[in-house]
Design a protein around this motif. Structure first.
Motif, short mmCIF file in Angstrom:
data_model
loop_
_atom_site.label_atom_id
_atom_site.label_comp_id
_atom_site.label_asym_id
_atom_site.label_seq_id
_atom_site.Cartn_x
_atom_site.Cartn_y
_atom_site.Cartn_z
N HIS A 149 -80.77 -150.81 75.70
CA HIS A 149 -81.23 -151.87 76.61
C HIS A 149 -81.29 -151.39 78.05
N ILE A 150 -81.53 -150.11 78.28
CA ILE A 150 -81.61 -149.61 79.66
C ILE A 150 -82.70 -150.37 80.41
N SER A 151 -82.33 -150.90 81.56
CA SER A 151 -83.24 -151.74 82.33
C SER A 151 -83.21 -151.36 83.81
N PRO A 152 -84.40 -151.34 84.46
CA PRO A 152 -85.72 -151.65 83.93
C PRO A 152 -86.18 -150.59 82.91
N GLU A 153 -87.04 -151.01 82.01
CA GLU A 153 -87.52 -150.10 80.97
C GLU A 153 -88.49 -149.06 81.54
N ALA A 154 -88.69 -148.02 80.77
CA ALA A 154 -89.53 -146.91 81.23
C ALA A 154 -90.98 -147.34 81.43
N ALA A 155 -91.48 -148.22 80.59
CA ALA A 155 -92.90 -148.57 80.63
C ALA A 155 -93.30 -149.28 81.92
N ILE A 156 -92.35 -149.84 82.64
CA ILE A 156 -92.69 -150.50 83.91
C ILE A 156 -92.20 -149.66 85.10
N GLY A 157 -91.84 -148.41 84.84
CA GLY A 157 -91.46 -147.51 85.92
C GLY A 157 -89.98 -147.46 86.20
N GLY A 158 -89.14 -147.94 85.28
CA GLY A 158 -87.70 -147.82 85.47
C GLY A 158 -87.28 -146.37 85.53
N PRO A 159 -86.09 -146.09 86.07
CA PRO A 159 -85.65 -144.70 86.22
C PRO A 159 -85.62 -143.92 84.92
N LEU A 160 -85.48 -144.59 83.79
CA LEU A 160 -85.51 -143.88 82.51
C LEU A 160 -86.80 -143.10 82.35
N ALA A 161 -87.89 -143.61 82.93
CA ALA A 161 -89.19 -142.94 82.81
C ALA A 161 -89.21 -141.60 83.53
N LEU A 162 -88.27 -141.36 84.42
CA LEU A 162 -88.26 -140.14 85.23
C LEU A 162 -87.48 -139.01 84.60
N VAL A 163 -86.77 -139.29 83.50
CA VAL A 163 -85.95 -138.26 82.88
C VAL A 163 -86.84 -137.20 82.24
N GLN A 164 -86.47 -135.94 82.43
CA GLN A 164 -87.22 -134.81 81.86
C GLN A 164 -86.29 -133.94 81.04
N ASP A 165 -86.87 -133.19 80.10
CA ASP A 165 -86.10 -132.25 79.30
C ASP A 165 -85.27 -131.34 80.21
N GLY A 166 -84.02 -131.17 79.86
CA GLY A 166 -83.14 -130.27 80.60
C GLY A 166 -82.33 -130.94 81.69
#
Length: 575
Positions: A486-503
């Motif tokens: 339930h990480i919020s805001p979600e990635a699809a609306i630009g939440g910080p989860l969307a910024l995570v990259q491999d490594g």
């Protein structure tokens, strides 16, 4: 009856002539074989959520007959009506996507049809929340009757239950420890009867919370679906619905902020499903109440897990039934509860507990001094990756991973996860953190139960049983593992989860209630500027999908549609 707002006179069709509307209604209802005497009685609606796709509701027809018997014995006229039926395994893309549609259906059918009270029959995960949401909005006297849990199955002398053991044995199959023939035999033994999952999954969690909330008759949550007591409770629910119609006891008088707090306390004590946080937030929102996640977490610090049921323990719902059901839990929680809350019986919660049969020695419900887990089953996390919150079912996690830092292995979507998770060349180690993006309310859409990311097959075959996994998705209440949801805001609306990259390095510290992305703000700002939202699909432009994508709220607000909620006036819990 002389009151024009009662019985067949309620919710008249608009023809411009009320007398003609009633005349026409009675003409057509008489085609069903009703007499004038029957039509003069209080009308009790009964939701028919039976479906050939819904094994959880296989016993709904016989429950309806028992409810009708109770209604008629109490002098009312029972009339069943169909509503949407949702089963977790038979709803594409996910039943959560359709929960709000069912809630709308329930609300509008209660409003549109003449009923003085309604018996809400449901069971499978999203049906009980949808029924409560619809009832809260319609605010007609209502009582909930669940279909009840299945009995357990057996495989080579071992008790089995859907769906914790589904997941356990599927993991063994993926790891190569169980063969094709055995997994087929197990598949045939996991769900041996009508009813909901017999572990403390979402269905059982919502049933227990509904009883603690006061919207169900005492003892109604844990009775197995195939037990005669389930039919007796159905009959009693029908009779009580007639009394509710006469008393005018509406849901808003039962589902108060203090009663919702009791339900949250129950959720913590049973080690219940993480889904329940979303559902109770949606129900509360329909009543103008916001669930305060930080206050809920404070409740969790002082409310231990008392119920020894899978997936956090060893027993099953039929064992809880034999141990005294929800009353046994309420009795242990009594010092922590708001005992003055009115229940659907008309008595207070405290009076209901005191009137219950005496407790006895059993091993399923632990005393406060000897809990299964020292804190509540669910903890609320915050951090730069989840500024609006995330949750973890700490009671079902691996203790060694509750404080953990690792390298991110990122999957951009459900499709990406399916395509790469079992590849032999996937760059992953047991200490890494699996990250799933774009699986939230809008991203999937519908926030599916995909947060229970499978252990990569290559690692599963090496004996790896658990890893830290994080996402903006949900997971089944029957699942287990160290999983941040339930990480919020979600990635699809630009939440910080969307910024995570491999490594990237991610740090989980459950004791401090933190989940953080260990990347400096300058780099994150650059990634934020470069971020592009997912491309909409053609389906997003029409029908219910369009309504959903435009209106669904984030997890902490219940994933409801904002236009269905009144203004927020209260927060719960209040402590």
């Amino acid at each position: 009856m002389t009151d024009p707002k009662r019985g067949m006179r309620r919710a008249l069709t608009s023809y411009g002539d009320e007398a003609f509307s009633l005349f026409l209604r009675k003409a057509f209802i008489k085609a069903m074989g009703y007499s004038d005497d029957a039509l003069a009685r209080p009308v009790i609606g009964i939701t028919n959520t039976f479906s050939g796709f819904n094994a959880c509701h296989r016993n709904v027809p016989e429950l309806i007959e028992a409810v009708k018997r109770g209604v008629m014995l109490a002098g009312g006229l029972p009339i069943e009506f169909p509503t949407i039926s949702l089963h977790e395994s038979f709803a594409h893309p996910t039943s959560m996507y359709l929960r709000n549609l069912m809630a709308i259906d329930v609300e509008e059918m209660i409003r549109a049809q003449p009923m003085d009270a309604v018996v809400l029959i449901g069971g499978c995960d999203k049906t009980v929340p949808a029924l409560l949401m619809g009832a809260a909005s319609a605010n007609t006297p209502a009582i909930v009757l669940v279909t009840g849990p299945m009995i357990t199955g057996s495989h080579r002398g071992e008790r089995l239950g859907a769906c914790t053991d589904c997941r356990r044995f599927w993991a063994k199959y993926r790891a190569g420890d169980v063969g094709e023939r055995e997994i087929a035999d197990i598949n045939a033994s996991l769900a041996p009867s009508a009813g909901t999952c017999m572990v403390m999954g979402t269905a059982s969690t919502m049933a227990c919370m509904t009883e603690a909330l006061g919207m169900m008759l005492p003892g109604g949550a844990a009775i197995p679906a195939v037990h005669a007591d389930r039919l007796r409770t159905a009959e009693a629910s029908g009779a009580r619905a007639v009394a509710l119609a006469q008393e005018g006891l509406t849901p808003d008088r039962i589902m108060t902020p203090r009663a919702l707090e009791n339900a949250l306390r129950m959720l913590l004590a049973i080690g219940g499903s993480t889904n329940a946080i979303v559902h109770i937030a949606a129900v509360a929102g329909r009543l103008g109440v916001a669930v305060d996640l930080d206050a809920f977490d404070r409740l969790g610090r002082e409310t231990p897990v008392l119920v020894d049921l899978k997936p956090t323990g060893q027993h099953y719902m039929e064992d809880l039934f034999k141990a005294g059901g929800v009353t046994a839990i309420l009795r242990e929680l009594k010092p922590m509860l708001n005992l003055d809350c009115i229940t659907v019986t008309g008595a207070t919660l405290g009076e209901t507990i005191d009137a219950a049969p005496a407790s006895f020695a059993q091993e399923v419900v632990r005393p406060l001094g000897n809990p299964v887990f020292g804190e509540g089953g669910i903890a609320v996390l915050r951090g730069n990756i989840a500024p609006n919150g995330a949750i973890i079912k700490q009671a079902a996690a691996s203790a060694r991973l509750l404080q953990h830092a690792g390298r991110a292995v990122v999957f951009r979507s459900l499709e990406d996860l399916a395509e790469r998770i079992d590849r032999d060349d996937l760059d992953v180690t047991p200490d890494d953190i699996l990250v799933l993006q774009n699986a939230g309310p809008k991203g999937a859409p519908g926030m599916p139960e995909s947060g229970y990311l499978p252990i990569p097959r290559r690692l599963a075959r090496q004996g790896v049983k658990d890893m830290v996994r994080i996402s903006d998705a949900r997971m089944s209440g029957t699942a287990f593992g160290t999983i941040v949801l339930h990480i919020s805001p979600e990635a699809a609306i630009g939440g910080p989860l969307a910024l995570v990259q491999d490594g990237d390095r991610i740090a989980l510290d459950t004791s401090r209630r933190r989940i953080d992305l260990m990347v400096d703000e300058t780099e994150l700002a650059a990634r934020r500027r470069a971020w592009q939202p997912p491309q909409p699909s053609a389906e997003d432009a029409r029908g219910y999908r369009k309504l959903f994508m435009e209106s669904v709220e984030q997890a902490e607000h219940g994933c409801d549609f904002g236009f269905l909620k009144p203004a927020i006036t209260t927060r719960t819990p209040t402590r």
